[in-house]
Design an enzyme around this catalytic site. Structure first.
Site, PDB file in Angstrom:
ATOM      1  N   ARG A  62      44.059 -59.214  21.967  1.00  0.00           N
ATOM      2  CA  ARG A  62      42.840 -58.494  21.588  1.00  0.00           C
ATOM      3  C   ARG A  62      42.848 -57.060  22.115  1.00  0.00           C
ATOM      4  O   ARG A  62      42.374 -56.136  21.446  1.00  0.00           O
ATOM      5  CB  ARG A  62      41.635 -59.263  22.123  1.00  0.00           C
ATOM      6  CG  ARG A  62      40.274 -58.723  21.680  1.00  0.00           C
ATOM      7  CD  ARG A  62      39.199 -59.745  21.999  1.00  0.00           C
ATOM      8  NE  ARG A  62      37.873 -59.277  21.607  1.00  0.00           N
ATOM      9  CZ  ARG A  62      36.956 -58.820  22.456  1.00  0.00           C
ATOM     10  NH1 ARG A  62      37.230 -58.765  23.765  1.00  0.00           N
ATOM     11  NH2 ARG A  62      35.784 -58.423  22.030  1.00  0.00           N
ATOM     12  N   HIS A  66      42.157 -53.773  19.886  1.00  0.00           N
ATOM     13  CA  HIS A  66      41.078 -52.833  20.195  1.00  0.00           C
ATOM     14  C   HIS A  66      41.615 -51.443  20.522  1.00  0.00           C
ATOM     15  O   HIS A  66      40.925 -50.440  20.312  1.00  0.00           O
ATOM     16  CB  HIS A  66      40.229 -53.371  21.350  1.00  0.00           C
ATOM     17  CG  HIS A  66      39.261 -54.431  20.922  1.00  0.00           C
ATOM     18  ND1 HIS A  66      38.043 -54.606  21.517  1.00  0.00           N
ATOM     19  CD2 HIS A  66      39.334 -55.353  19.930  1.00  0.00           C
ATOM     20  CE1 HIS A  66      37.397 -55.610  20.925  1.00  0.00           C
ATOM     21  NE2 HIS A  66      38.177 -56.074  19.963  1.00  0.00           N
ATOM     22  N   GLY A  72      44.409 -44.828  17.084  1.00  0.00           N
ATOM     23  CA  GLY A  72      45.795 -45.266  17.087  1.00  0.00           C
ATOM     24  C   GLY A  72      46.201 -45.994  18.354  1.00  0.00           C
ATOM     25  O   GLY A  72      45.441 -46.107  19.319  1.00  0.00           O
ATOM     26  N   ASN A  94      33.835 -53.771  23.831  1.00  0.00           N
ATOM     27  CA  ASN A  94      34.676 -54.006  25.009  1.00  0.00           C
ATOM     28  C   ASN A  94      33.898 -54.368  26.267  1.00  0.00           C
ATOM     29  O   ASN A  94      34.415 -55.067  27.141  1.00  0.00           O
ATOM     30  CB  ASN A  94      35.516 -52.763  25.302  1.00  0.00           C
ATOM     31  CG  ASN A  94      36.479 -52.424  24.191  1.00  0.00           C
ATOM     32  OD1 ASN A  94      37.028 -53.313  23.537  1.00  0.00           O
ATOM     33  ND2 ASN A  94      36.689 -51.135  23.952  1.00  0.00           N
ATOM     34  N   HIS A 193      42.309 -65.245  15.715  1.00  0.00           N
ATOM     35  CA  HIS A 193      41.208 -66.039  16.256  1.00  0.00           C
ATOM     36  C   HIS A 193      41.535 -67.525  16.317  1.00  0.00           C
ATOM     37  O   HIS A 193      40.656 -68.341  16.584  1.00  0.00           O
ATOM     38  CB  HIS A 193      39.933 -65.807  15.437  1.00  0.00           C
ATOM     39  CG  HIS A 193      39.263 -64.520  15.755  1.00  0.00           C
ATOM     40  ND1 HIS A 193      38.089 -64.108  15.174  1.00  0.00           N
ATOM     41  CD2 HIS A 193      39.609 -63.514  16.617  1.00  0.00           C
ATOM     42  CE1 HIS A 193      37.742 -62.925  15.649  1.00  0.00           C
ATOM     43  NE2 HIS A 193      38.660 -62.544  16.522  1.00  0.00           N
ATOM     44  N   ASP A 238      38.755 -71.630  17.976  1.00  0.00           N
ATOM     45  CA  ASP A 238      39.344 -72.774  17.270  1.00  0.00           C
ATOM     46  C   ASP A 238      39.217 -73.966  18.200  1.00  0.00           C
ATOM     47  O   ASP A 238      39.918 -74.057  19.202  1.00  0.00           O
ATOM     48  CB  ASP A 238      40.811 -72.481  16.927  1.00  0.00           C
ATOM     49  CG  ASP A 238      41.592 -73.718  16.502  1.00  0.00           C
ATOM     50  OD1 ASP A 238      40.976 -74.772  16.261  1.00  0.00           O
ATOM     51  OD2 ASP A 238      42.829 -73.622  16.407  1.00  0.00           O
TER      52      ASP A 238
END
Length: 320
Positions: A62, A66, A72, A94, A193, A238
Site C-alpha cells: 500500500r 500511495h 510519481g 495516510n 485488497h 478478504d
C-alpha cells in the site's frame, strides 16, 4: 445518463493511458555493479518483517501505491513533517492508516552500511512491494530500478489523487486515468485488497447504508463496527485468506461481499463486471495482469538522472 457519464470517463481513461507512457530509463540491473547485495538485503528484511507481523506485507504494498499516485514514485510519502514542511503522512488517506515506515527505515539503515547512499528510498518501496506479494503467495515481476528520491511532498495531491474507500466507479476511473492507468489495470490492481485489513471508519457507511452488499455479511461486520465508535477496529479485506495473495477478493465481489464501497463498485452491474468475473475464474490470469499493472504503476513519473537525490534517511531530505 449514468451510463453515458461512465462511457465518457472510459474514453478519457483510454486517452490518458495512451498519452502517459512508462519511463524507459529504469532497469532491473541498475544495482548489479553499484551494489550487488542490495536486492537481497531488501528481500531478507521484508521476509523478516512479514514473519514478525504478516499484515506488514499489505502495508508495504500500500505504501508503494500511495507513493506512486502522488507526483510519481519518488518516496515523497516517507517524508516526515517538520517545522517548515508538511508532508503526505498526515493526508486523509495516510493519517493513522499508512504503515511500514519503520520497516523501510530498517532496510535503508542496512543498505547504508552495505552501500552508502546508493539505493533510493523510492526503489526500496518498489522492491518491498514486489517481495511482499511474492512471499505471501502472489506473482513476481521484474522491478525497474534507478529511481531517485524527491525533496518535496504534496499533501494536497495525496488528498486528491489517492482514491478513498467511498469512491464511486467513476471516481476510481478518473483517479487511475490521472496516472495513465487503464480500466483493466485498475481492476487488476484492486486485487491487492486480497491481503490486508481496513478500519471500521472506512467501511461503516457500506455496511449500514448501502444495498449492494450481502445482508448476512453486513450483519457480521456490524458486531465489531457499530454505528459510532470503534473507528479503528480492523476487519480483513478478504475474510477467507487475508494473509495469502490469491483471487478470492474477486470471488467475494461476485457474492457482494466486498468490504469497501469502492471494492464492490467494481462488480455492481457495471462494465467492469466482466473483468471481476475473469479474475475470479482464473487465478493465473489475475496474477499475470496484476504483475503487468504493478510494473506500469511503478514507472509513474520516476525521478532519474540528476533529478532529486538519494536520501540517507528516508524520513527527511539530505542536508546540503
Amino acid at each position: 445518463m449514468a451510463f453515458y457519464n461512465l462511457l465518457l470517463i472510459v474514453l478519457i481513461v483510454a486517452s490518458r493511458a495512451l498519452i502517459l507512457k512508462a519511463d524507459s530509463k529504469l532497469s532491473p540491473e541498475y544495482y548489479s555493479s553499484k551494489c550487488p547485495k542490495a536486492l537481497s538485503v531488501v528481500q531478507a528484511a521484508v521476509i523478516a518483517a512479514i514473519n514478525r507481523e504478516t499484515r506488514i506485507g499489505a502495508s508495504l504494498l500500500r505504501l508503494h501505491f500511495h507513493d506512486c499516485f502522488v507526483n510519481g514514485c519518488d518516496a515523497s510519502v516517507l517524508l516526515d513533517d517538520t517545522g517548515s514542511f508538511i508532508g503526505e503522512k498526515t493526508a486523509i488517506p495516510n493519517n493513522n492508516s499508512a504503515r511500514g515506515f519503520d520497516v523501510v527505515d530498517a532496510i535503508k539503515a542496512r543498505l547504508e552500511k552495505v552501500c552508502p547512499q546508493v539505493m533510493s528510498c523510492a526503489d526500496i518501496l518498489a522492491l518491498a512491494a514486489r517481495d511482499s506479494v511474492v512471499y505471501l503467495g502472489g506473482p513476481s515481476w521484474e522491478v525497474g530500478l534507478g529511481r531517485r528520491d524527491s525533496t518535496t511532498a504534496n499533501r494536497s495531491a495525496a488528498n486528491t489523487f489517492i482514491p478513498p474507500p467511498t469512491s464511486s466507479l467513476g471516481d476510481l476511473l478518473l483517479n487511475f486515468s490521472a496516472q495513465g492507468l487503464s480500466v483493466k489495470e485498475m481492476v487488476a490492481l484492486a486485487g491487492a485488497h486480497t491481503i490486508g485489513l481496513a478500519r471500521c471508519t472506512s467501511f461503516r457507511a457500506h455496511i449500514y447504508n448501502e444495498s449492494n452488499i450481502d445482508s448476512s455479511f453486513a450483519q457480521s461486520l456490524r458486531r465489531n463496527c457499530p454505528v459510532s465508535g470503534n473507528d479503528n477496529k480492523l476487519s480483513p479485506l478478504d475474510r477467507q485468506t487475508p494473509t495469502h495473495f490469491d483471487n478470492l477478493y474477486y470471488k467475494n465481489l461476485l457474492d457482494k461481499k466486498g468490504l469497501l464501497h469502492s471494492d464492490q463498485e467494481l462488480f455492481n452491474n457495471n462494465f467492469t463486471d466482466f473483468l471481476v468475473q475473469t479474475y475470479a475464474a482464473d487465478n493465473q490470469v489475475f496474477f499475470q495482469d496484476f504483475a503487468k499493472a504493478m510494473i506500469k504503476m511503478s514507472q509513474i513519473k520516476p525521478l532519474t538522472g540528476s533529478k532529486g537525490e538519494i536520501r540517507i534517511n528516508c524520513r527527511k531530505v539530505n542536508q546540503n
